[in-house]
Design a protein around this motif. Structure first.
Motif, PDB file in Angstrom:
ATOM      1  N   TYR A  19      31.412  45.393 -22.004  1.00  0.00           N
ATOM      2  CA  TYR A  19      30.996  46.142 -23.256  1.00  0.00           C
ATOM      3  C   TYR A  19      31.490  45.409 -24.512  1.00  0.00           C
ATOM      4  CZ  TYR A  19      29.856  49.353 -27.014  1.00  0.00           C
ATOM      5  OH  TYR A  19      29.535  49.927 -28.014  1.00  0.00           O
ATOM      6  N   LYS A  20      32.770  44.957 -24.236  1.00  0.00           N
ATOM      7  CA  LYS A  20      33.590  44.112 -25.216  1.00  0.00           C
ATOM      8  C   LYS A  20      32.874  42.905 -26.016  1.00  0.00           C
ATOM      9  CE  LYS A  20      36.283  40.574 -23.054  1.00  0.00           C
ATOM     10  NZ  LYS A  20      37.323  39.689 -23.074  1.00  0.00           N
ATOM     11  N   GLU A  21      31.860  42.449 -25.101  1.00  0.00           N
ATOM     12  CA  GLU A  21      30.890  41.233 -25.733  1.00  0.00           C
ATOM     13  C   GLU A  21      30.129  41.723 -26.829  1.00  0.00           C
ATOM     14  OE1 GLU A  21      31.851  38.196 -25.066  1.00  0.00           O
ATOM     15  OE2 GLU A  21      33.250  38.733 -23.523  1.00  0.00           O
ATOM     16  N   LYS A  22      29.569  42.943 -26.721  1.00  0.00           N
ATOM     17  CA  LYS A  22      28.674  43.390 -27.526  1.00  0.00           C
ATOM     18  C   LYS A  22      29.292  43.532 -29.367  1.00  0.00           C
ATOM     19  CE  LYS A  22      25.175  46.815 -28.770  1.00  0.00           C
ATOM     20  NZ  LYS A  22      24.338  48.031 -28.364  1.00  0.00           N
ATOM     21  N   PRO A  23      30.612  44.276 -29.421  1.00  0.00           N
ATOM     22  CA  PRO A  23      31.036  44.442 -30.577  1.00  0.00           C
ATOM     23  C   PRO A  23      31.668  42.948 -31.030  1.00  0.00           C
ATOM     24  CG  PRO A  23      32.335  45.528 -28.818  1.00  0.00           C
ATOM     25  CD  PRO A  23      31.050  45.256 -28.354  1.00  0.00           C
ATOM     26  N   TYR A  24      32.003  42.212 -30.085  1.00  0.00           N
ATOM     27  CA  TYR A  24      32.579  40.695 -30.592  1.00  0.00           C
ATOM     28  C   TYR A  24      31.553  39.991 -31.250  1.00  0.00           C
ATOM     29  CZ  TYR A  24      34.127  36.012 -30.103  1.00  0.00           C
ATOM     30  OH  TYR A  24      34.457  34.487 -30.334  1.00  0.00           O
ATOM     31  N   GLU A  25      30.438  40.059 -30.578  1.00  0.00           N
ATOM     32  CA  GLU A  25      29.160  39.082 -31.326  1.00  0.00           C
ATOM     33  C   GLU A  25      28.864  39.885 -32.588  1.00  0.00           C
ATOM     34  OE1 GLU A  25      27.624  36.745 -30.321  1.00  0.00           O
ATOM     35  OE2 GLU A  25      28.803  36.312 -28.537  1.00  0.00           O
ATOM     36  N   GLN A  26      28.985  41.122 -32.822  1.00  0.00           N
ATOM     37  CA  GLN A  26      28.810  41.959 -34.027  1.00  0.00           C
ATOM     38  C   GLN A  26      29.759  41.467 -35.085  1.00  0.00           C
ATOM     39  OE1 GLN A  26      28.277  45.846 -32.807  1.00  0.00           O
ATOM     40  NE2 GLN A  26      26.353  45.951 -32.409  1.00  0.00           N
ATOM     41  N   LEU A  27      30.864  41.286 -34.637  1.00  0.00           N
ATOM     42  CA  LEU A  27      32.334  40.816 -35.665  1.00  0.00           C
ATOM     43  C   LEU A  27      31.641  39.455 -36.002  1.00  0.00           C
ATOM     44  CD1 LEU A  27      35.203  42.181 -33.444  1.00  0.00           C
ATOM     45  CD2 LEU A  27      34.802  42.898 -35.779  1.00  0.00           C
ATOM     46  N   LYS A  28      31.181  38.549 -35.111  1.00  0.00           N
ATOM     47  CA  LYS A  28      31.111  37.301 -35.456  1.00  0.00           C
ATOM     48  C   LYS A  28      29.550  37.136 -36.515  1.00  0.00           C
ATOM     49  CE  LYS A  28      31.181  34.067 -32.299  1.00  0.00           C
ATOM     50  NZ  LYS A  28      30.913  33.285 -30.856  1.00  0.00           N
ATOM     51  N   THR A  29      28.702  37.906 -36.182  1.00  0.00           N
ATOM     52  CA  THR A  29      27.653  38.089 -36.994  1.00  0.00           C
ATOM     53  C   THR A  29      28.058  38.567 -38.541  1.00  0.00           C
ATOM     54  OG1 THR A  29      26.877  40.061 -36.146  1.00  0.00           O
ATOM     55  CG2 THR A  29      26.000  37.966 -35.040  1.00  0.00           C
ATOM     56  N   GLY A  30      28.939  39.318 -38.635  1.00  0.00           N
ATOM     57  CA  GLY A  30      29.517  40.018 -39.798  1.00  0.00           C
ATOM     58  C   GLY A  30      28.986  41.490 -39.850  1.00  0.00           C
ATOM     59  N   LYS A  31      28.567  41.816 -38.874  1.00  0.00           N
ATOM     60  CA  LYS A  31      27.977  43.523 -38.685  1.00  0.00           C
ATOM     61  C   LYS A  31      29.386  44.307 -39.223  1.00  0.00           C
ATOM     62  CE  LYS A  31      25.828  47.021 -36.285  1.00  0.00           C
ATOM     63  NZ  LYS A  31      24.928  47.536 -35.009  1.00  0.00           N
ATOM     64  N   TYR A  32      30.336  43.954 -38.557  1.00  0.00           N
ATOM     65  CA  TYR A  32      31.672  44.750 -38.865  1.00  0.00           C
ATOM     66  C   TYR A  32      32.778  43.649 -39.736  1.00  0.00           C
ATOM     67  CZ  TYR A  32      30.047  47.864 -35.397  1.00  0.00           C
ATOM     68  OH  TYR A  32      29.265  48.698 -34.718  1.00  0.00           O
ATOM     69  N   LYS A  33      33.032  43.957 -40.948  1.00  0.00           N
ATOM     70  CA  LYS A  33      33.878  43.208 -41.852  1.00  0.00           C
ATOM     71  C   LYS A  33      35.431  43.264 -41.213  1.00  0.00           C
ATOM     72  CE  LYS A  33      30.229  41.789 -44.276  1.00  0.00           C
ATOM     73  NZ  LYS A  33      29.982  40.437 -44.186  1.00  0.00           N
ATOM     74  N   VAL A  34      35.949  42.260 -41.292  1.00  0.00           N
ATOM     75  CA  VAL A  34      37.394  42.473 -40.963  1.00  0.00           C
ATOM     76  C   VAL A  34      38.258  41.856 -42.307  1.00  0.00           C
ATOM     77  CG1 VAL A  34      39.225  41.352 -39.467  1.00  0.00           C
ATOM     78  CG2 VAL A  34      37.008  41.902 -38.434  1.00  0.00           C
ATOM     79  N   LYS A  35      37.721  41.089 -42.543  1.00  0.00           N
ATOM     80  CA  LYS A  35      38.486  40.384 -43.757  1.00  0.00           C
ATOM     81  C   LYS A  35      37.775  40.798 -45.338  1.00  0.00           C
ATOM     82  CE  LYS A  35      40.149  35.621 -45.452  1.00  0.00           C
ATOM     83  NZ  LYS A  35      40.150  34.138 -45.299  1.00  0.00           N
ATOM     84  N   GLY A  36      38.742  41.193 -45.981  1.00  0.00           N
ATOM     85  CA  GLY A  36      38.461  41.800 -47.311  1.00  0.00           C
ATOM     86  C   GLY A  36      38.077  40.642 -48.288  1.00  0.00           C
ATOM     87  N   THR A  37      37.566  41.220 -49.331  1.00  0.00           N
ATOM     88  CA  THR A  37      37.375  40.257 -50.592  1.00  0.00           C
ATOM     89  C   THR A  37      38.690  39.797 -51.238  1.00  0.00           C
ATOM     90  OG1 THR A  37      37.247  42.167 -52.051  1.00  0.00           O
ATOM     91  CG2 THR A  37      35.020  41.324 -50.982  1.00  0.00           C
ATOM     92  N   ASN A  38      39.659  40.390 -51.104  1.00  0.00           N
ATOM     93  CA  ASN A  38      41.099  40.035 -51.675  1.00  0.00           C
ATOM     94  C   ASN A  38      42.011  39.344 -50.598  1.00  0.00           C
ATOM     95  OD1 ASN A  38      41.461  42.154 -50.101  1.00  0.00           O
ATOM     96  ND2 ASN A  38      42.870  43.272 -51.663  1.00  0.00           N
ATOM     97  N   GLY A  39      41.466  38.904 -49.313  1.00  0.00           N
ATOM     98  CA  GLY A  39      42.005  38.191 -48.347  1.00  0.00           C
ATOM     99  C   GLY A  39      42.879  39.225 -47.562  1.00  0.00           C
ATOM    100  N   THR A  40      42.773  40.380 -47.709  1.00  0.00           N
ATOM    101  CA  THR A  40      43.360  41.607 -46.832  1.00  0.00           C
ATOM    102  C   THR A  40      42.633  41.709 -45.463  1.00  0.00           C
ATOM    103  OG1 THR A  40      42.388  43.555 -47.732  1.00  0.00           O
ATOM    104  CG2 THR A  40      44.664  42.444 -48.493  1.00  0.00           C
ATOM    105  N   LEU A  41      43.180  42.101 -44.396  1.00  0.00           N
ATOM    106  CA  LEU A  41      42.609  42.339 -43.251  1.00  0.00           C
ATOM    107  C   LEU A  41      42.372  43.687 -42.625  1.00  0.00           C
ATOM    108  CD1 LEU A  41      44.479  39.575 -40.924  1.00  0.00           C
ATOM    109  CD2 LEU A  41      42.049  39.375 -42.066  1.00  0.00           C
ATOM    110  N   ARG A  42      41.394  44.334 -42.199  1.00  0.00           N
ATOM    111  CA  ARG A  42      41.240  45.702 -41.870  1.00  0.00           C
ATOM    112  C   ARG A  42      40.598  45.726 -40.471  1.00  0.00           C
ATOM    113  NH1 ARG A  42      36.031  47.257 -42.804  1.00  0.00           N
ATOM    114  NH2 ARG A  42      36.608  49.212 -43.609  1.00  0.00           N
ATOM    115  N   CYS A  43      40.820  47.023 -39.869  1.00  0.00           N
ATOM    116  CA  CYS A  43      40.330  47.482 -38.700  1.00  0.00           C
ATOM    117  C   CYS A  43      38.934  47.993 -38.956  1.00  0.00           C
ATOM    118  CB  CYS A  43      41.100  48.448 -37.814  1.00  0.00           C
ATOM    119  SG  CYS A  43      40.387  48.609 -36.157  1.00  0.00           S
TER     120      CYS A  43
END
Length: 507
Positions: A19-43
């Motif tokens: 199942y991890k491959e599906k959210p991994y692809e969504q992270l790569k396509t930008g559906k889920y944002k990890v890096k914020g506009t100010n350079g901070t990282l989030r979960c």
């Protein structure tokens, strides 16, 4: 875009890796944002958490920790965080080099001081303090030196006296952090600028004059003889700048590691709390739903009970109306019976009265005259005591008038229902009503007219209270005058028969 746990159903433990491959692809396509506009990282899979400002290392540690989390973690949560760890290691590996680093302050400007042994906590020395007052200030007072060097923010000042040459030394203590070091360095440079440093003191100490000299305490001061050296060895220790920097680094690394572990624990606790919160929310929803059902059932039952109560009340009212009608009929019938009964009772009473009058008249005639058995008016005053008392106080003619007047007055008093000179007493367990000898009217009678009249009045009071307490008027009673008591029926009959025989013989 934040992740919602309601988008898909949960998965089993065996499906996590797949199942991890599906959210991994969504992270790569930008559906889920990890890096914020100010350079901070989030979960993106822990939306709503207060902690959403991670460094690369901390976020990677968080993702790996949740992926290997306890049984309280759902399989989907583990799979999502496993995908996040892969995304960080594969696609955001460059962020690891851009993690912020703590910048050490440059504590000294001369490289040779990196290996100098300083007294720590940072300490300054002031020497050649002349004990005489200067401009009204006592140079031996530590408060003076705290004020004088206030711009260097000293913590405290200790003074040591030299009684031989009337001079003093002062130890100036600074904070033990880098700010304290900078203040101590500025303190030393101020003396260097005035050419009153330790170097000049070593040259001029044989003829120092009246100027003070100052510097930052080092190894030679620490091992020196005298009170200053003893004080420094007692309160401080020798350290190089490199030692302090290295210790600070180790402390910082330890603190950072502890904080990182604590953050992981906090995050895991938050995840567990989130899981419990979701459980509580579902439980609350079920409770609310059950409450609505109970409320609806209660409402329906209440309506049913109200309907039954209304029908019951109407039935009772109908029965009551019927009973009222029957009661009115019975009441009218009873009223008619009562009127008829009253008429008959009146007739019976009139006939009875006539008979009584006739009997009182076969008796009055038969028992009249001077006889042992006769009729006596109970409650009627005996005139003899009144006449006897008045004869003792007045002339014969006036005594008759006074006696008649007193008898009439007290006979009327006996008839008054509001005058009731009696009291209740208990004798041998029996309740009795006796004359109240403390009655004001009786006391006055006794004082004015004596015991004989007093006894006559109280005697009549007792008779009225016994024979006619409600009416308070005299009544006839068959009486044995010879023995002074109520005559028995046998005595009356015998007396009448005796008189009848006497009359027959006379005839």
């Amino acid at each position: 875009m934040d992740y919602s746990s309601d988008e898909e159903s949960d998965i089993s433990e065996s499906e996590i890796v797949e199942y991890k491959e599906k959210p991994y692809e969504q992270l790569k396509t930008g559906k889920y944002k990890v890096k914020g506009t100010n350079g901070t990282l989030r979960c993106p899979f822990c939306a709503g958490k207060k902690k959403q400002d991670y460094r690369y290392k901390d976020l990677l540690q968080h993702a790996s920790g949740v992926a290997k989390g306890s049984a309280n973690r759902s399989a989907k949560q583990k799979a999502n965080h496993l995908a996040l760890a892969k995304y960080l290691e594969t696609d955001l590996a460059s962020e690891s080099d851009q993690a912020p680093r703590a910048v050490e302050p440059k504590p000294v400007t001369r490289t040779q001081e990196q290996d100098d042994l300083f007294v720590w906590p940072w300490t300054g020395i002031i020497t050649n303090i002349v004990t005489e007052q200067k401009n009204g200030n006592d140079l031996g007072d530590s408060a003076y030196w705290l004020k004088k060097f206030s711009k260097h923010k000293p913590l405290e000042v200790h003074t040591f006296w030299n009684d031989m040459d009337q001079t003093a030394l002062a130890i100036v203590r600074f904070n033990n952090d880098w700010t304290g070091f900078m203040n101590a360095t500025a303190f030393e440079k101020a003396f260097e600028a005035d050419r009153h440093s330790k170097k000049e003191w070593n040259v001029q100490k044989q003829h120092p004059g009246s100027n003070i000299y100052g510097w930052v305490a080092r190894a030679d001061d620490y091992i020196s003889e005298g009170p200053v050296g003893e004080y420094l060895r007692k309160t401080g220790e020798l350290k190089t700048i490199s030692d302090i920097v290295e210790a600070a680094k180790q402390d910082r690394n330890t603190i950072v590691a502890n904080l990182a572990n604590e953050i992981d624990l906090k995050n895991e606790n938050l995840d567990e709390l989130q899981y419990k919160y979701n459980e509580k929310s579902m439980s609350l929803s079920r409770m609310l739903e059950e409450k609505d059902k109970l409320h609806h059932a209660f409402y329906e039952e209440t309506r049913k009970m109200q309907r039954l109560a209304r029908d019951h009340v109407q039935r009772i009212l109908g029965e009551q109306e019927k009973l009222n009608y029957e009661l009115d009929s019975k009441r009218k019938e009873l009223d008619n019976w009562s009127k008829e009964l009253n008429k008959r009772e009146a007739l019976t009473e009139r006939e009875k009265q006539k008979l009584d009058d006739e009997k009182k008249k076969g008796l009055k005639d038969m028992l009249s005259g001077r006889t042992n058995i006769g009729l006596k008016r109970m409650g009627e005053l005996d005139e003899k005591p009144f006449l006897n008392t008045c004869k003792q106080r007045f002339s014969l003619e006036e005594a008759n008038v006074q006696a008649y007047t007193l008898v009439s007055l007290w006979q009327e008093n006996l008839k008054k229902p509001e005058w009731h000179p009696f009291k209740i007493v208990e004798v041998e367990g029996e309740t009795l009503e006796i004359i109240n000898e403390e009655d004001e009217k009786l006391q006055k009678l006794k004082q004015e007219w004596g015991d004989e009249i007093y006894m006559a009045v109280t005697k009549s009071l007792k008779e009225i209270n016994e024979y006619n307490p409600s009416g308070r008027y005299t009544v006839f009673e068959l009486w044995n005058f010879k023995e002074g008591r109520k005559a028995t029926l046998k005595e009356v009959i015998q007396y009448i028969l005796k008189n009848m025989k006497t009359l027959k013989r006379k005839r």
